[in-house]
Design an enzyme around this catalytic site. Structure first.
Site, PDB file in Angstrom:
ATOM      1  N   SER A   1       5.073  -3.298   0.595  1.00  0.00           N
ATOM      2  CA  SER A   1       4.267  -4.366   1.213  1.00  0.00           C
ATOM      3  C   SER A   1       4.612  -5.730   0.612  1.00  0.00           C
ATOM      4  CB  SER A   1       2.772  -4.066   1.099  1.00  0.00           C
ATOM      5  OG  SER A   1       2.314  -4.242  -0.223  1.00  0.00           O
TER       6      SER A   1
ATOM      7  N   HIS B   1       2.944  -8.026 -10.678  1.00  0.00           N
ATOM      8  CA  HIS B   1       2.162  -6.996 -11.371  1.00  0.00           C
ATOM      9  C   HIS B   1       0.693  -7.107 -10.950  1.00  0.00           C
ATOM     10  CE1 HIS B   1       1.196  -4.086 -14.447  1.00  0.00           C
ATOM     11  NE2 HIS B   1       0.177  -4.848 -14.791  1.00  0.00           N
TER      12      HIS B   1
HETATM   13  C1  GRF Z   1       2.139  -3.502  -6.191  1.00  0.00           C
HETATM   14  O1  GRF Z   1       0.787  -3.340  -6.539  1.00  0.00           O
HETATM   15  C2  GRF Z   1       2.883  -4.239  -7.271  1.00  0.00           C
HETATM   16  O2  GRF Z   1       2.082  -5.183  -7.917  1.00  0.00           O
HETATM   17  C3  GRF Z   1       3.250  -3.132  -8.225  1.00  0.00           C
HETATM   18  O3  GRF Z   1       3.551  -2.042  -7.402  1.00  0.00           O
HETATM   19  C4  GRF Z   1       2.874  -2.171  -6.167  1.00  0.00           C
HETATM   20  C5  GRF Z   1       3.910  -2.126  -5.101  1.00  0.00           C
HETATM   21  O4  GRF Z   1       3.366  -2.140  -3.806  1.00  0.00           O
HETATM   22  N1  GRF Z   1       4.329  -3.562  -9.090  1.00  0.00           N
HETATM   23  P1  GRF Z   1       4.304  -2.399  -2.562  1.00  0.00           P
HETATM   24  O5  GRF Z   1       5.397  -1.324  -2.606  1.00  0.00           O
HETATM   25  O6  GRF Z   1       4.879  -3.785  -2.684  1.00  0.00           O
HETATM   26  O7  GRF Z   1       3.426  -2.244  -1.368  1.00  0.00           O
END
Ligand code: GRF
Length: 218
Positions: free
Chosen positions: A28, A124
């Site tokens: 996402s 993060h």
């Molecule tokens: C997100 O919460 C990001 O902060 C963390 O992993 C998750 C990834 O989500 N590092 P997506 O794959 O970008 O939906």
């Protein structure tokens, strides 16, 4: 300390920085980056998305957007160094200037980080330095934090320890579950990550020790 915007990634206005995204799952944040590019809010081009999982949704999102989607199989490499060298070869082949981690679930080796020193960003789901590592939202709930959030930062050799670019805070509500808190944080991730990348593109990020100074735009 170097000034990332003035290193190899520096572009003059109008050119589009070549971005490589590393992602292991849903993607996402990758989508938020692609949407920001489409909306003209981010002067970058995602030239390649690399995943350590063949079934990562992020790879489908890349293909739909017309970006190259590459699966690098960790099982085909004897150790982390060899795996990272294989990823570096893909990034090199696509002349990637900035690497964006977007839910990439592996630690990068020092060799990888050295190859893209000050040119790797991460998002993060907590207000660093609180709750680094896995399950940051679960950690925040378990600790009883009243405020959590999202952090966009440079990547160094530590786990979520690199200099912070942007942060956004969200409240932790009494009836939050890991899912509801994660969703509230994710909405902020999707805003600040493309913004942080655009600041990099504009050459406005200056690393001074642990601090990232954001220069005025011209
Ligand atoms: C997100 O919460 C990001 O902060 C963390 O992993 C998750 C990834 O989500 N590092 P997506 O794959 O970008 O939906």
């Amino acid at each position: 300390m170097g000034e990332p915007g003035r290193e190899r990634g520096q572009k003059t206005r109008g050119e589009h920085l070549r971005v490589g995204v590393l992602a292991s799952g849903r993607g996402s944040n990758l989508q938020a980056i692609l949407d920001a590019i489409d909306a003209g809010r981010l002067a970058a081009r995602v030239v390649v998305v690399v995943s350590d999982r063949a079934d990562a949704q992020a790879l489908d999102r890349a293909r739909r957007h017309g970006a190259k989607a590459v699966f690098v199989d960790p099982r085909q490499h004897p150790d982390r160094e060899a795996f990272d060298r294989a990823m570096l070869a893909v990034l090199d082949e696509h002349k990637v200037e900035l690497v964006c981690l977007a839910g990439f679930m592996r630690l990068l080796t020092p060799g990888f980080i050295a190859a893209y020193r000050h040119r790797i960003l991460n998002i993060h789901p907590a207000l660093l330095p609180s709750f680094p590592g896995l399950h940051a939202q679960r950690q925040a709930l378990a600790y009883g934090a009243k405020i959590s959030g999202a952090t966009a930062h440079f990547v160094d050799e530590g786990v979520d320890t690199g200099p912070i670019i942007l942060q956004a805070a969200v409240p932790v509500l009494d009836d939050d579950t890991e899912e509801t808190l994660s969703a509230r944080i994710l909405a902020e991730e999707h805003k600040i990550y493309p913004r942080a990348i655009q600041l990099f593109v504009e050459g406005r990020l200056e690393i001074q020790g642990r601090r990232v100074i954001i220069r005025e735009g011209s």
